[in-house]
Scaffold this motif. Structure first.
Motif, PDB file in Angstrom:
ATOM      1  N   TRP A   1       0.781  -1.234   0.000  1.00  0.00           N
ATOM      2  CA  TRP A   1       0.000   0.000   0.000  1.00  0.00           C
ATOM      3  C   TRP A   1       0.817   1.291   0.000  1.00  0.00           C
ATOM      4  O   TRP A   1       0.283   2.337  -0.331  1.00  0.00           O
ATOM      5  CB  TRP A   1      -0.938  -0.002   1.208  1.00  0.00           C
TER       6      TRP A   1
ATOM      7  N   SER B   1       4.169   1.791  -1.385  1.00  0.00           N
ATOM      8  CA  SER B   1       5.370   1.750  -2.224  1.00  0.00           C
ATOM      9  C   SER B   1       5.122   2.376  -3.597  1.00  0.00           C
ATOM     10  O   SER B   1       5.825   2.088  -4.556  1.00  0.00           O
ATOM     11  CB  SER B   1       5.849   0.301  -2.402  1.00  0.00           C
ATOM     12  N   GLY B   2       4.114   3.232  -3.678  1.00  0.00           N
ATOM     13  CA  GLY B   2       3.778   3.865  -4.941  1.00  0.00           C
ATOM     14  C   GLY B   2       4.625   5.088  -5.220  1.00  0.00           C
ATOM     15  O   GLY B   2       5.506   5.460  -4.428  1.00  0.00           O
ATOM     16  N   PRO B   3       4.363   5.768  -6.334  1.00  0.00           N
ATOM     17  CA  PRO B   3       5.133   6.956  -6.689  1.00  0.00           C
ATOM     18  C   PRO B   3       4.798   8.144  -5.795  1.00  0.00           C
ATOM     19  O   PRO B   3       3.727   8.202  -5.179  1.00  0.00           O
ATOM     20  CB  PRO B   3       4.712   7.219  -8.142  1.00  0.00           C
TER      21      PRO B   3
ATOM     22  N   SER C   1       1.526  10.055  -6.176  1.00  0.00           N
ATOM     23  CA  SER C   1       0.312   9.489  -5.560  1.00  0.00           C
ATOM     24  C   SER C   1       0.437   9.400  -4.053  1.00  0.00           C
ATOM     25  O   SER C   1      -0.262   8.601  -3.412  1.00  0.00           O
ATOM     26  CB  SER C   1       0.030   8.097  -6.137  1.00  0.00           C
TER      27      SER C   1
ATOM     28  N   THR D   1      -0.110   2.915  -3.436  1.00  0.00           N
ATOM     29  CA  THR D   1      -0.103   2.027  -4.596  1.00  0.00           C
ATOM     30  C   THR D   1      -1.483   1.960  -5.235  1.00  0.00           C
ATOM     31  O   THR D   1      -2.479   2.465  -4.691  1.00  0.00           O
ATOM     32  CB  THR D   1       0.335   0.619  -4.175  1.00  0.00           C
ATOM     33  N   ASP D   2      -1.542   1.303  -6.376  1.00  0.00           N
ATOM     34  CA  ASP D   2      -2.824   1.153  -7.070  1.00  0.00           C
ATOM     35  C   ASP D   2      -3.819   0.332  -6.255  1.00  0.00           C
ATOM     36  O   ASP D   2      -5.034   0.512  -6.394  1.00  0.00           O
ATOM     37  CB  ASP D   2      -2.604   0.479  -8.432  1.00  0.00           C
ATOM     38  N   GLU D   3      -3.320  -0.571  -5.418  1.00  0.00           N
ATOM     39  CA  GLU D   3      -4.228  -1.396  -4.609  1.00  0.00           C
ATOM     40  C   GLU D   3      -5.052  -0.558  -3.641  1.00  0.00           C
ATOM     41  O   GLU D   3      -6.183  -0.917  -3.308  1.00  0.00           O
ATOM     42  CB  GLU D   3      -3.431  -2.450  -3.828  1.00  0.00           C
TER      43      GLU D   3
END
Length: 264
Positions: free
Chosen positions: A47, A49-51, A54, A58-60
């Protein structure tokens, strides 16, 4: 110092339980029961480890977590409207529960998960089916507590309203519902926790996103730390939702001198 003591009093047992969990799982070395530190690491990867654009989400988070929360709140809010509205009508009726009581007792005795195949046939796979499962399961605590609260209005208030010929709408919204609010909130708290459970149940069958779907996906992929991260997330969400509703309850009942909201 008092704040530190209060924090320790509130969280000491929880911290001890986590430490024991960590020690027991590391000693057992069972791949099906990873230690909390490994679960926390998996949660970070799933959850957070996104950019940076954002906020490292993450996308999840957007495809699963927000989708599940949307279903929980949609189903719960519909159940609140139906439960409070119908409960008020039945509670103020002299014969309403005599006619509808047996039917309600029959309906609320049916476990909502067993109706998932029925709702799948009627509504198909999708959000409508999942929200319907939540509404059916969480409506009963709200409805029954509303009936009980509405019926417990002080008789003096009833006689006073009749003496002054208060309009029915003013009587319901100005006297009946405020007097029934403590019991209504008791039903709301039970139903909100139940909504979270039924959200997961409804997403286990025929879903393409959501926390329940992701739990099954991680289980089948043998990504057990990720699966446990989802289970822990449900506990965290339950705690946060209950805390938020408690805050709303305290605010709503602040006008009552003897109001004492108990956390749970």
């Amino acid at each position: 110092m008092n704040k530190v003591q209060g924090f320790l009093r509130r969280w000491l047992v929880f911290i001890i339980a986590i430490v024991l969990w960590e020690l027991a799982t590391r000693f057992a070395q069972n791949p099906f029961f990873p230690p909390p530190t490994r679960i926390l690491e998996a949660a970070g990867q799933k959850w957070f480890s996104g950019p940076a654009s954002s906020l490292f989400l993450t996308d999840e988070v957007f495809s699963d977590l927000l989708a599940s929360l949307g279903r929980v709140f949609a189903g719960w809010l519909i159940a609140v409207v139906v439960g409070v509205g119908l409960g008020t009508l039945l509670g103020r009726s002299r014969t309403g529960m005599d006619y509808f009581g047996p039917l309600m007792a029959f309906m609320r005795a049916i476990p909502p998960p067993v109706l998932v195949p029925v709702f799948l046939v009627l509504l198909g796979i999708g959000t409508e089916m999942q929200i319907t499962v939540i509404v059916f399961g969480v409506m009963w605590p709200i409805l029954l507590n509303t009936v009980d609260g509405v019926r417990s209005v002080d008789q003096v208030k009833v006689d006073t309203a009749r003496s002054f010929r208060i309009p029915r709408s003013h009587w319901v919204f100005g006297v009946v519902l405020p007097a029934a609010t403590p019991k209504i909130f008791a039903g709301l708290r039970v139903s909100l926790s139940l909504a979270l459970v039924l959200m997961v149940v409804s997403e286990l069958v025929g879903s393409t996103n959501g926390i329940g779907y992701r739990l099954i996906f991680d289980q089948r992929a043998f990504d057990l730390p990720a699966m446990w991260a989802g289970i822990v997330l449900l506990g965290v969400l339950g705690y946060l939702l209950n805390t938020l509703l408690l805050a709303v309850e305290r605010r709503a009942l602040s006008w009552q001198p003897s109001a004492n909201v108990v956390g749970g």
